[in-house]
Enzyme design. Structure first.
Site, mmCIF file in Angstrom:
data_model
loop_
_atom_site.group_PDB
_atom_site.id
_atom_site.type_symbol
_atom_site.label_atom_id
_atom_site.label_comp_id
_atom_site.label_asym_id
_atom_site.label_seq_id
_atom_site.Cartn_x
_atom_site.Cartn_y
_atom_site.Cartn_z
ATOM 1 N N ASP A 131 0.786 -1.232 0.000
ATOM 2 C CA ASP A 131 0.000 0.000 0.000
ATOM 3 C C ASP A 131 0.823 1.291 0.000
ATOM 4 N N CYS A 185 -15.398 -5.881 -17.157
ATOM 5 C CA CYS A 185 -16.706 -5.676 -16.531
ATOM 6 C C CYS A 185 -17.838 -5.801 -17.546
ATOM 7 N N CYS A 188 -21.677 -3.846 -17.598
ATOM 8 C CA CYS A 188 -22.109 -3.419 -16.246
ATOM 9 C C CYS A 188 -21.587 -2.011 -15.944
ATOM 10 N N CYS A 195 -22.400 5.473 -6.924
ATOM 11 C CA CYS A 195 -21.530 6.387 -6.153
ATOM 12 C C CYS A 195 -22.278 7.674 -5.809
ATOM 13 N N CYS A 238 -15.461 3.915 2.528
ATOM 14 C CA CYS A 238 -16.756 3.716 1.860
ATOM 15 C C CYS A 238 -16.629 2.458 1.018
HETATM 16 C C1 B12 Z 1 -4.317 6.816 -3.450
HETATM 17 C C2 B12 Z 1 -5.136 5.618 -3.037
HETATM 18 C C3 B12 Z 1 -6.472 5.831 -2.736
HETATM 19 C C4 B12 Z 1 -7.155 7.166 -2.969
HETATM 20 C C5 B12 Z 1 -7.432 7.315 -4.474
HETATM 21 C C6 B12 Z 1 -7.920 6.008 -5.114
HETATM 22 C C7 B12 Z 1 -7.769 5.923 -6.620
HETATM 23 N N1 B12 Z 1 -8.654 5.177 -7.244
HETATM 24 O O1 B12 Z 1 -6.855 6.473 -7.220
HETATM 25 C C8 B12 Z 1 -8.425 7.034 -2.079
HETATM 26 C C9 B12 Z 1 -8.156 7.617 -0.712
HETATM 27 C C10 B12 Z 1 -9.695 7.683 -2.633
HETATM 28 C C11 B12 Z 1 -8.540 5.523 -1.985
HETATM 29 C C12 B12 Z 1 -9.727 4.872 -1.717
HETATM 30 C C13 B12 Z 1 -9.843 3.498 -1.622
HETATM 31 N N2 B12 Z 1 -8.836 2.608 -1.577
HETATM 32 CO CO1 B12 Z 1 -7.004 3.070 -1.986
HETATM 33 N N3 B12 Z 1 -5.210 3.309 -2.502
HETATM 34 C C14 B12 Z 1 -4.552 4.335 -2.957
HETATM 35 C C15 B12 Z 1 -3.120 3.933 -3.294
HETATM 36 C C16 B12 Z 1 -2.216 4.372 -2.138
HETATM 37 C C17 B12 Z 1 -2.599 4.492 -4.621
HETATM 38 C C18 B12 Z 1 -3.600 4.338 -5.776
HETATM 39 C C19 B12 Z 1 -3.131 5.001 -7.038
HETATM 40 O O2 B12 Z 1 -1.997 4.850 -7.443
HETATM 41 N N4 B12 Z 1 -4.008 5.757 -7.705
HETATM 42 C C20 B12 Z 1 -3.698 6.347 -8.992
HETATM 43 C C21 B12 Z 1 -4.522 5.613 -10.058
HETATM 44 C C22 B12 Z 1 -4.319 6.209 -11.439
HETATM 45 O O3 B12 Z 1 -4.020 4.287 -10.117
HETATM 46 P P1 B12 Z 1 -4.910 3.016 -9.673
HETATM 47 O O4 B12 Z 1 -5.703 3.316 -8.480
HETATM 48 O O5 B12 Z 1 -3.984 1.862 -9.609
HETATM 49 O O6 B12 Z 1 -5.930 2.928 -10.888
HETATM 50 C C23 B12 Z 1 -5.923 1.954 -11.900
HETATM 51 C C24 B12 Z 1 -7.249 1.947 -12.606
HETATM 52 O O7 B12 Z 1 -7.728 3.234 -12.660
HETATM 53 C C25 B12 Z 1 -6.835 1.386 -13.958
HETATM 54 N N5 B12 Z 1 -7.409 2.012 -15.093
HETATM 55 C C26 B12 Z 1 -6.872 3.006 -15.779
HETATM 56 N N6 B12 Z 1 -7.634 3.316 -16.805
HETATM 57 C C27 B12 Z 1 -8.683 2.458 -16.777
HETATM 58 C C28 B12 Z 1 -9.762 2.340 -17.638
HETATM 59 C C29 B12 Z 1 -10.718 1.352 -17.407
HETATM 60 C C30 B12 Z 1 -11.864 1.207 -18.345
HETATM 61 C C31 B12 Z 1 -10.592 0.496 -16.287
HETATM 62 C C32 B12 Z 1 -11.635 -0.552 -16.026
HETATM 63 C C33 B12 Z 1 -9.494 0.632 -15.408
HETATM 64 C C34 B12 Z 1 -8.549 1.626 -15.685
HETATM 65 O O8 B12 Z 1 -5.441 1.527 -14.093
HETATM 66 C C35 B12 Z 1 -4.945 2.259 -13.016
HETATM 67 C C36 B12 Z 1 -3.541 1.833 -12.792
HETATM 68 O O9 B12 Z 1 -3.465 0.488 -12.399
HETATM 69 C C37 B12 Z 1 -3.249 2.378 -3.389
HETATM 70 C C38 B12 Z 1 -2.018 1.592 -2.937
HETATM 71 C C39 B12 Z 1 -0.952 1.586 -4.005
HETATM 72 N N7 B12 Z 1 0.273 1.815 -3.591
HETATM 73 O O10 B12 Z 1 -1.229 1.350 -5.160
HETATM 74 C C40 B12 Z 1 -4.466 2.074 -2.474
HETATM 75 C C41 B12 Z 1 -5.421 0.978 -2.942
HETATM 76 C C42 B12 Z 1 -5.708 1.200 -4.403
HETATM 77 N N8 B12 Z 1 -6.622 1.252 -2.176
HETATM 78 C C43 B12 Z 1 -7.276 0.215 -1.793
HETATM 79 C C44 B12 Z 1 -8.524 0.235 -1.134
HETATM 80 C C45 B12 Z 1 -8.975 -1.038 -0.441
HETATM 81 C C46 B12 Z 1 -9.307 1.389 -1.157
HETATM 82 C C47 B12 Z 1 -10.784 1.512 -0.750
HETATM 83 C C48 B12 Z 1 -11.629 0.322 -1.204
HETATM 84 C C49 B12 Z 1 -10.881 1.714 0.784
HETATM 85 C C50 B12 Z 1 -12.294 1.962 1.284
HETATM 86 N N9 B12 Z 1 -13.110 0.909 1.418
HETATM 87 O O11 B12 Z 1 -12.664 3.073 1.575
HETATM 88 C C51 B12 Z 1 -11.187 2.806 -1.482
HETATM 89 C C52 B12 Z 1 -11.725 2.505 -2.884
HETATM 90 C C53 B12 Z 1 -12.114 3.731 -3.672
HETATM 91 C C54 B12 Z 1 -12.082 3.447 -5.150
HETATM 92 N N10 B12 Z 1 -13.227 3.248 -5.790
HETATM 93 O O12 B12 Z 1 -10.976 3.354 -5.697
HETATM 94 C C55 B12 Z 1 -6.596 -1.063 -2.246
HETATM 95 C C56 B12 Z 1 -7.366 -1.624 -3.454
HETATM 96 C C57 B12 Z 1 -7.561 -3.127 -3.441
HETATM 97 C C58 B12 Z 1 -8.261 -3.547 -4.708
HETATM 98 N N11 B12 Z 1 -8.997 -4.640 -4.615
HETATM 99 O O13 B12 Z 1 -8.149 -2.927 -5.733
HETATM 100 C C59 B12 Z 1 -5.131 -0.533 -2.585
HETATM 101 C C60 B12 Z 1 -4.445 -1.249 -3.738
HETATM 102 C C61 B12 Z 1 -4.325 -0.669 -1.273
HETATM 103 C C62 B12 Z 1 -3.792 -2.071 -1.090
HETATM 104 N N12 B12 Z 1 -2.484 -2.246 -1.082
HETATM 105 O O14 B12 Z 1 -4.536 -3.027 -0.987
HETATM 106 N N13 B12 Z 1 -7.346 4.914 -2.243
HETATM 107 S S1 SF4 Z 2 -19.998 -2.906 -10.417
HETATM 108 FE FE1 SF4 Z 2 -19.920 -3.701 -12.534
HETATM 109 S S2 SF4 Z 2 -18.733 -2.130 -13.640
HETATM 110 FE FE2 SF4 Z 2 -18.369 -1.789 -11.473
HETATM 111 S S3 SF4 Z 2 -16.504 -2.917 -11.022
HETATM 112 FE FE3 SF4 Z 2 -18.215 -4.308 -10.562
HETATM 113 S S4 SF4 Z 2 -18.541 -5.454 -12.479
HETATM 114 FE FE4 SF4 Z 2 -17.272 -3.686 -12.981
HETATM 115 S S1 SF4 Z 3 -15.633 4.568 -2.381
HETATM 116 FE FE1 SF4 Z 3 -17.703 5.483 -2.215
HETATM 117 S S2 SF4 Z 3 -17.416 7.646 -2.762
HETATM 118 FE FE2 SF4 Z 3 -15.537 6.549 -3.414
HETATM 119 S S3 SF4 Z 3 -15.911 5.994 -5.556
HETATM 120 FE FE3 SF4 Z 3 -16.660 4.268 -4.341
HETATM 121 S S4 SF4 Z 3 -18.864 4.703 -3.972
HETATM 122 FE FE4 SF4 Z 3 -17.903 6.594 -4.666
#
Ligand code: B12
Ligand code: SF4
Ligand code: SF4
Length: 383
Positions: A131, A185, A188, A195, A238
């Site tokens: 993480d 996905c 879906c 959200c 959340c």
């Molecule tokens: C910053 C961060 C957050 C931030 C921003 C999240 C975000 N989505 O960017 C905040 C505080 C909001 C957050 C929230 C949560 N987080 Co967080 N977070 C991180 C952290 C530290 C970095 C993420 C990051 O690099 N973001 C930048 C974006 C660009 O990269 P990414 O998240 O990997 O996104 C990928 C997708 O977007 C995908 N993508 C890109 N283009 C497209 C297009 C399509 C069509 C699709 C389908 C995908 C896709 O590629 C990206 C790169 O891999 C990671 C740990 C880590 N070191 O990676 C944990 C991590 C992502 N978080 C985690 C968790 C558990 C959560 C929460 C579920 C916690 C909660 N219950 O409240 C929520 C989920 C919110 C959500 N819907 O994402 C887990 C996710 C586990 C999993 N199954 O994926 C991680 C991996 C921590 C861990 N080591 O387990 N988090």
């Molecule tokens: S709710 Fe549907 S669109 Fe969202 S992550 Fe799950 S399968 Fe994919």
């Molecule tokens: S964690 Fe909650 S507020 Fe964040 S993207 Fe998912 S539904 Fe939206």
């Protein structure tokens, strides 16, 4: 048995529900996604995140130039609590499932140690990430074939869903790589629709500045007025975009032996009024070992005030009026807002009293706004 297979077998025996291997070439696609989103401001608010980190986190060889493989690991976390439940004691808040046990950073690190030992015994270097390291955890997991990246941005593991936490071991051992899954996905879009804040601005694209998880966990200060009503009863994180996900509908139950690593569970739906009575010591005793500690007392009580304002049960007026004398202005200001949402003569009286003694300009503003929200005082009718 090859080292790759031996490591995978051991990882599964340790409770990891998915394990895979990928090479150490940079995650180019994820790097560009992370950099673009950073530049667009979608990750604004995270003080520890920046463009340098976005690029560096996409290069597994950054901290180990001779690294040959990335072992990606997924570990189950407790399942979410039901949205309703927990009888009596007034309104209750919700804590995200991943935070319900002992802090996962420590749990996963401890579980990875035997794998590190296996690599060290054979003379290989190994570096762990969980993480908070500079590594794109989801990108590593997806390329190692653990699952696919869902439209809610989470990694979805076939059979286990998204209720998993991710970790990696970067190693100098040349292991047999896996292939990414060919799954998506499909049509879906349930997560995008559920959200409440519109944080999922496109498939797989999250605007951090709208995510409840960001506001309730990462953000240290005042939560903007327009966000507060959207937070509902969440007080830490959340899970809405995961709860609605069909992939999570019928996952295999997490291995009970794996869950024991989390130790005693945090109450998933704590009584909000009771949370407002926590002082530094009682907060420490209750949450020091869990991920909830990250918010500190002021953050958690701020969140509890917002949740009480959203549940809007007038029985909570005395608890919120008590929070108007808390030492932390952050708590006093959000308690005032919540009283404004509850309204009624008792809330009005508490706010007027607070205003008569309050010195902090921001808290005074919140009290005045809340008094306006309560509406005009009832005029006694002439007999
Ligand atoms: C910053 C961060 C957050 C931030 C921003 C999240 C975000 N989505 O960017 C905040 C505080 C909001 C957050 C929230 C949560 N987080 Co967080 N977070 C991180 C952290 C530290 C970095 C993420 C990051 O690099 N973001 C930048 C974006 C660009 O990269 P990414 O998240 O990997 O996104 C990928 C997708 O977007 C995908 N993508 C890109 N283009 C497209 C297009 C399509 C069509 C699709 C389908 C995908 C896709 O590629 C990206 C790169 O891999 C990671 C740990 C880590 N070191 O990676 C944990 C991590 C992502 N978080 C985690 C968790 C558990 C959560 C929460 C579920 C916690 C909660 N219950 O409240 C929520 C989920 C919110 C959500 N819907 O994402 C887990 C996710 C586990 C999993 N199954 O994926 C991680 C991996 C921590 C861990 N080591 O387990 N988090
Ligand atoms: S709710 Fe549907 S669109 Fe969202 S992550 Fe799950 S399968 Fe994919
Ligand atoms: S964690 Fe909650 S507020 Fe964040 S993207 Fe998912 S539904 Fe939206």
């Amino acid at each position: 048995m090859s080292l790759t297979d031996a490591l995978k077998d051991r990882a599964r025996a340790l409770g990891f529900c998915a394990v895979g291997v990928t090479g150490t070439e940079p995650f180019h696609e994820a790097e560009s996604a992370a950099a673009t989103r950073t530049a667009e401001g979608l990750l604004d608010g995270l003080s520890w995140w920046n463009l340098t980190r976005a690029h560096a986190s996409a290069d597994p060889r950054r901290a180990m130039p001779d690294a040959r493989s990335v072992i990606a690991l997924a570990y189950p976390h407790p399942s979410p609590s039901p949205a309703v439940g927990g009888q009596g004691g007034g309104p209750r808040g919700r804590i995200a499932a991943y935070a319900l046990g002992h802090d996962y950073h420590e749990v996963l690190l401890e579980r990875m140690q035997p794998l590190i030992a296996m690599l060290h015994e054979r003379g290989y270097a190994a570096k762990t990430y969980v993480d908070h390291g500079w590594m794109l955890d989801r990108a590593a997991a997806a390329r190692a074939g653990l699952g696919w990246l869902g439209k809610n941005t989470n990694l979805l593991v076939p059979g286990a869903g998204s209720y998993v936490l991710l970790a990696e071991i970067v190693t100098s051992a040349a292991l047999q790589p896996d292939q990414p899954l060919k799954k998506s996905c499909g049509s879906c879009d349930a997560c995008l629709r559920i959200c409440p804040t519109g944080a999922l601005v496109g498939p797989g694209v999250l605007d951090n500045r709208r995510c409840i998880s960001f506001w309730t966990i990462e953000h240290r200060g005042v939560i903007p007025h327009e966000i507060r009503p959207l937070i509902g009863d969440w007080i830490f994180g959340c899970d809405l975009c995961q709860e609605v996900c069909p992939v999570n509908a019928r996952p295999a139950a997490p291995d009970p032996a794996a869950l024991t690593a989390y130790g005693p569970m945090v109450e998933p739906r704590p009584q909000l009024e009771e949370l407002l009575t926590l002082d530094e010591q009682t907060f420490r005793l209750r949450f020091r070992q869990s991920a909830v500690w990250r918010t500190r007392r002021t953050g958690l009580l701020r969140n509890a005030c917002i949740a009480l304002g959203n549940v809007a049960d007038r029985q909570s007026v005395p608890a919120l009026a008590g929070a108007l004398v808390d030492d932390a202005p952050l708590i006093r200001g959000h308690a005032a807002w919540a009283l404004g949402r509850l309204g009624g003569p008792a809330a009005r009286q508490g706010l007027a009293l607070a205003l008569s003694r309050e010195a902090d300009p921001w808290v005074r503003d919140e009290c005045e706004l809340a008094l306006l929200a309560c509406g005009p005082p009832a005029v006694p009718s002439a007999v």
